[in-house]
Design a protein around this motif. Structure first.
Motif, mmCIF file in Angstrom:
data_model
loop_
_atom_site.group_PDB
_atom_site.id
_atom_site.type_symbol
_atom_site.label_atom_id
_atom_site.label_comp_id
_atom_site.label_asym_id
_atom_site.label_seq_id
_atom_site.Cartn_x
_atom_site.Cartn_y
_atom_site.Cartn_z
ATOM 1 N N ASP A 152 0.808 -1.208 0.000
ATOM 2 C CA ASP A 152 0.000 0.000 0.000
ATOM 3 C C ASP A 152 0.847 1.265 0.000
ATOM 4 O OD1 ASP A 152 -2.370 -1.471 0.093
ATOM 5 O OD2 ASP A 152 -2.244 -1.657 2.272
ATOM 6 N N LEU A 153 2.156 1.119 -0.162
ATOM 7 C CA LEU A 153 3.049 2.269 -0.175
ATOM 8 C C LEU A 153 2.669 3.216 -1.313
ATOM 9 C CD1 LEU A 153 5.627 2.918 1.572
ATOM 10 C CD2 LEU A 153 6.951 2.155 -0.394
ATOM 11 N N HIS A 154 2.547 4.491 -0.981
ATOM 12 C CA HIS A 154 2.135 5.490 -1.969
ATOM 13 C C HIS A 154 3.178 6.605 -2.024
ATOM 14 C CE1 HIS A 154 -1.002 8.759 -3.273
ATOM 15 N NE2 HIS A 154 -0.192 8.431 -4.255
ATOM 16 N N SER B 57 -1.202 0.134 -14.947
ATOM 17 C CA SER B 57 -2.184 1.224 -14.864
ATOM 18 C C SER B 57 -2.786 1.373 -13.467
ATOM 19 C CB SER B 57 -3.309 1.007 -15.892
ATOM 20 O OG SER B 57 -3.951 -0.241 -15.660
ATOM 21 N N ALA B 58 -2.877 0.281 -12.729
ATOM 22 C CA ALA B 58 -3.439 0.359 -11.381
ATOM 23 C C ALA B 58 -2.472 0.997 -10.384
ATOM 24 C CB ALA B 58 -3.836 -1.039 -10.899
ATOM 25 N N PHE B 59 -1.181 1.088 -10.778
ATOM 26 C CA PHE B 59 -0.162 1.601 -9.860
ATOM 27 C C PHE B 59 0.250 3.039 -10.151
ATOM 28 C CE2 PHE B 59 0.303 -2.967 -9.574
ATOM 29 C CZ PHE B 59 0.529 -3.181 -8.224
ATOM 30 N N ILE B 60 -0.063 3.558 -11.342
ATOM 31 C CA ILE B 60 0.398 4.892 -11.727
ATOM 32 C C ILE B 60 -0.795 5.807 -11.986
ATOM 33 C CG2 ILE B 60 1.694 6.244 -13.418
ATOM 34 C CD1 ILE B 60 3.471 3.866 -13.888
ATOM 35 N N ASN B 61 -0.842 6.906 -11.252
ATOM 36 C CA ASN B 61 -1.884 7.915 -11.424
ATOM 37 C C ASN B 61 -1.239 9.189 -11.931
ATOM 38 O OD1 ASN B 61 -4.252 9.388 -11.284
ATOM 39 N ND2 ASN B 61 -4.035 9.842 -9.109
ATOM 40 N N LEU B 62 -1.502 9.549 -13.187
ATOM 41 C CA LEU B 62 -0.970 10.785 -13.764
ATOM 42 C C LEU B 62 -1.929 11.924 -13.416
ATOM 43 C CD1 LEU B 62 0.138 9.421 -17.255
ATOM 44 C CD2 LEU B 62 1.530 9.718 -15.195
ATOM 45 N N LEU C 165 11.142 6.868 -13.381
ATOM 46 C CA LEU C 165 11.175 6.449 -11.976
ATOM 47 C C LEU C 165 9.801 5.943 -11.555
ATOM 48 C CD1 LEU C 165 12.653 6.211 -9.273
ATOM 49 C CD2 LEU C 165 12.024 8.592 -8.799
ATOM 50 N N SER C 166 8.747 6.585 -12.033
ATOM 51 C CA SER C 166 7.379 6.118 -11.744
ATOM 52 C C SER C 166 7.186 4.679 -12.202
ATOM 53 C CB SER C 166 6.342 7.008 -12.450
ATOM 54 O OG SER C 166 6.414 8.334 -12.039
ATOM 55 N N ILE C 167 7.638 4.397 -13.426
ATOM 56 C CA ILE C 167 7.515 3.047 -13.980
ATOM 57 C C ILE C 167 8.283 2.048 -13.115
ATOM 58 C CG2 ILE C 167 8.013 1.579 -15.963
ATOM 59 C CD1 ILE C 167 5.822 3.550 -16.576
ATOM 60 N N ALA C 168 9.530 2.411 -12.762
ATOM 61 C CA ALA C 168 10.366 1.498 -11.973
ATOM 62 C C ALA C 168 9.746 1.217 -10.607
ATOM 63 C CB ALA C 168 11.762 2.090 -11.812
ATOM 64 N N LEU C 169 9.206 2.252 -9.954
ATOM 65 C CA LEU C 169 8.574 2.055 -8.655
ATOM 66 C C LEU C 169 7.300 1.229 -8.786
ATOM 67 C CD1 LEU C 169 9.041 5.598 -7.037
ATOM 68 C CD2 LEU C 169 10.333 3.510 -6.560
ATOM 69 N N ALA C 170 6.528 1.489 -9.829
ATOM 70 C CA ALA C 170 5.288 0.731 -10.050
ATOM 71 C C ALA C 170 5.598 -0.742 -10.282
ATOM 72 C CB ALA C 170 4.519 1.313 -11.227
ATOM 73 N N GLU C 171 6.668 -1.015 -11.026
ATOM 74 C CA GLU C 171 7.058 -2.414 -11.267
ATOM 75 C C GLU C 171 7.450 -3.110 -9.964
ATOM 76 O OE1 GLU C 171 8.674 -2.230 -15.889
ATOM 77 O OE2 GLU C 171 10.098 -1.950 -14.224
ATOM 78 N N ALA C 172 7.871 -2.307 -8.973
ATOM 79 C CA ALA C 172 8.215 -2.867 -7.668
ATOM 80 C C ALA C 172 7.000 -2.948 -6.747
ATOM 81 C CB ALA C 172 9.306 -2.024 -7.013
ATOM 82 N N GLY C 173 5.810 -2.646 -7.275
ATOM 83 C CA GLY C 173 4.583 -2.762 -6.497
ATOM 84 C C GLY C 173 4.217 -1.540 -5.683
ATOM 85 N N ILE C 174 4.832 -0.401 -5.980
ATOM 86 C CA ILE C 174 4.538 0.835 -5.252
ATOM 87 C C ILE C 174 3.560 1.684 -6.050
ATOM 88 C CG2 ILE C 174 5.550 3.026 -4.449
ATOM 89 C CD1 ILE C 174 8.057 1.490 -3.733
ATOM 90 N N ARG C 175 2.582 2.232 -5.365
ATOM 91 C CA ARG C 175 1.599 3.104 -6.012
ATOM 92 C C ARG C 175 2.198 4.501 -6.154
ATOM 93 N NH1 ARG C 175 -3.182 5.788 -4.031
ATOM 94 N NH2 ARG C 175 -2.714 5.003 -1.934
ATOM 95 N N VAL C 176 2.102 5.065 -7.369
ATOM 96 C CA VAL C 176 2.738 6.347 -7.662
ATOM 97 C C VAL C 176 1.705 7.341 -8.176
ATOM 98 C CG1 VAL C 176 4.468 7.538 -9.062
ATOM 99 C CG2 VAL C 176 4.912 5.208 -8.245
ATOM 100 N N SER C 177 1.769 8.578 -7.670
ATOM 101 C CA SER C 177 1.024 9.697 -8.239
ATOM 102 C C SER C 177 2.035 10.658 -8.838
ATOM 103 C CB SER C 177 0.196 10.415 -7.167
ATOM 104 O OG SER C 177 -0.838 9.590 -6.688
ATOM 105 N N PHE C 178 1.923 10.895 -10.134
ATOM 106 C CA PHE C 178 2.858 11.740 -10.883
ATOM 107 C C PHE C 178 2.172 13.074 -11.139
ATOM 108 C CE2 PHE C 178 4.628 13.501 -14.733
ATOM 109 C CZ PHE C 178 5.968 13.141 -14.748
ATOM 110 N N ILE C 179 2.738 14.160 -10.584
ATOM 111 C CA ILE C 179 2.097 15.466 -10.644
ATOM 112 C C ILE C 179 2.696 16.306 -11.763
ATOM 113 C CG2 ILE C 179 1.560 17.574 -9.361
ATOM 114 C CD1 ILE C 179 0.359 15.139 -8.031
ATOM 115 N N SER C 180 1.851 16.806 -12.657
ATOM 116 C CA SER C 180 2.313 17.763 -13.661
ATOM 117 C C SER C 180 1.103 18.515 -14.209
ATOM 118 C CB SER C 180 3.100 17.068 -14.779
ATOM 119 O OG SER C 180 3.766 18.027 -15.579
ATOM 120 N N THR C 181 1.255 19.079 -15.403
ATOM 121 C CA THR C 181 0.168 19.836 -16.038
ATOM 122 C C THR C 181 -0.397 19.036 -17.203
ATOM 123 O OG1 THR C 181 1.735 20.964 -17.496
ATOM 124 C CG2 THR C 181 1.232 22.021 -15.371
#
Length: 469
Positions: free
Chosen positions: A4-6, A55-60, A24-40
């Motif tokens: 559940d690491l975010h 897709s379940a691990f990366i939120n753009l 880095l988002s991809i690499a962390l997601a592949e390790a099972g970590i949930r990532v929120s990537f902040i941009s415009t």
């Protein structure tokens, strides 16, 4: 708990920052970590699509870039590539206002970690307010970070003591205890870099982020920058964790297999292995007309086969006929020996082609990593701050030759031709080729980066969460 690491990632609005943070988002997601990537919104549209299985691990997360009254930003400008250097101040001012939606996002999400770039200093206060630990992710080389120095030397009295003038940038700092050429030269290099990074607000931003983070992750590996990584940990007095080099993106799904690119790749396939020099300075560093002409004449004088990906400068943007950007007779004089493509080019696929043996470029860190993967001989022609330091690092490591430049940063066709021949047709060039092949073997190690570097970083993040509970 670990699954559940975010982690929330906050890159700056520049391609050289957005893409490493995305990887880095991809690499962390592949390790099972949930990532929120902040941009415009527009910057997120420019990124590749994350793999469907992640897709379940990366939120753009797209926060609209705020509009500032009186700002001179062009419509739709959301990244440094969209603006001139002078207008980047307005882009940073608008980008800083993302702190308001970001604060609400952190309040709602309560992530375990925030990974921040060196410029969004406002993240530090928000993270402290919500008691979320922060790591800084640096997208530049460890050598560049070492040259910048510890945070206390970037502002105030510490800056005045260590960096009192542009002259103070012309030698390695006192904390570098091994032989190093990583410094600026007198003239335009030192003056421009001093007033951009050491005589303004950028140093204050970087200092605040470095002081406020618990660890620093660096987009590099020990095999290339082990000596500089050791110095970084000493001067920062906190964990410095190399995350290695991420896998390259697959060539973008664009229609570059049109008639023009089919001809170009067919031409490459007919050249001898490792014989062609690829020339490319990316989209951020737009060459002036004079620079384009000197490079063109240098390529002509070198008598080497080449493929040149040329982005037109603003002063040439009104020219209708692309050929007019180049010197008269250049295309005719190099016919059969070289090709020029104007505009976007599939750089990764070009670099991967067996015919490419050398690469002349600005030594931006992202492009350095791409080239090191393929073991190319490097001809470096740096144009701005960290490119200059990277160029010196590559020469020190025996991986590159650098084009000679005058004090004002200008260069000649003869210097271009000399360096091209030196890299591609001399004994010194052969030694560079051997060293480049050795580094490529390390960079392309099938398990080193994901299973070693990323695994160690992920373990650090998990241990940090456990320590808080």
């Amino acid at each position: 708990m670990d699954k559940d690491l975010h982690v929330v990632l906050v890159p700056y609005a520049a391609f050289g920052h957005l893409f490493p943070f995305f990887h880095l988002s991809i690499a962390l997601a592949e390790a099972g970590i949930r990532v929120s990537f902040i941009s415009t919104p527009r910057n997120i549209q420019r990124l590749p699509k994350p793999p469907s299985e992640l897709s379940a691990f990366i939120n753009l997360v797209a926060f609209p870039l705020p509009v500032i009254d009186g700002s001179s930003l062009p419509e739709g400008a959301e990244a440094t590539v969209d603006v001139s250097l002078e207008k980047e101040v307005d882009l940073r001012a608008a980008y800083d206002l993302l702190c308001h939606p970001f604060k609400k996002f952190i309040a709602n999400e309560s992530p375990n970690w925030i990974g921040v770039d060196v410029f969004p200093h406002w993240v530090i206060d928000i993270a402290a307010n919500f008691r979320v630990p922060v790591f800084c992710f640096s997208v530049v080389s460890a050598a560049t970070m070492v040259f910048r120095g510890p945070p206390e030397c970037l502002t105030g009295e510490g800056l005045k003591k260590v960096r009192p003038s542009p002259e103070s940038l012309t030698s390695p700092p006192e904390w570098v205890t091994f032989p190093s050429s990583v410094a600026f030269r007198r003239g335009a290099e030192a003056n421009g870099s001093y007033y951009l990074y050491y005589n303004g607000h950028l140093g204050e931003r970087v200092s605040k982020v470095l002081n406020g983070c618990k660890a620093v992750a660096v987009h590099t590996c020990k095999e290339i920058e082990g000596d500089y990584l050791e110095v970084l940990e000493k001067i920062y007095q906190k964990p410095v964790i190399p995350v290695g080099f991420f896998p390259l993106d697959q060539p973008e799904q664009r229609d570059y297999h049109d008639e023009e690119w089919l001809k170009i790749f067919n031409w490459l396939d007919q050249q001898k292995p490792k014989s062609v020099v690829f020339v490319g300075f990316g989209s951020t560093c737009k060459l002036s007309k004079d620079q384009v002409h000197e490079i063109a004449f240098g390529l002509e004088l070198s008598n080497l086969p080449f493929l040149w990906s040329l982005i037109k400068s603003e002063e040439a943007s009104e020219i209708v006929d692309d050929v007019d950007v180049l010197p008269p007779s250049f295309i005719k004089n190099t016919a059969g020996r070289g090709l020029v493509c104007i505009g976007w080019a599939p750089q990764v696929e070009i670099l991967a082609n067996p015919a490419i043996g050398g690469s002349m470029f600005h030594a931006g860190w992202g492009s350095v990593i791409e080239n090191l993967r393929y073991g190319h001989r490097l001809i470096v022609l740096p144009l701005v701050f960290d490119q200059i330091l990277n160029a010196r690092l590559l020469v020190d490591k025996g991986l590159a030759v650098q084009v000679e430049q005058n004090e004002d940063g200008s260069f000649s066709r003869d210097a271009i031709a000399k360096c091209l021949r030196q890299a591609m047709a001399s004994e010194e060039g052969n030694q560079i080729g051997l060293k480049a092949a050795e580094v490529a073997a390390a960079v392309n190690h099938p398990t080193l980066h994901q299973e070693h570097y990323i695994s160690e970083f992920v373990q650090y993040l998990k241990n940090g969460v456990r320590a808080q509970n």
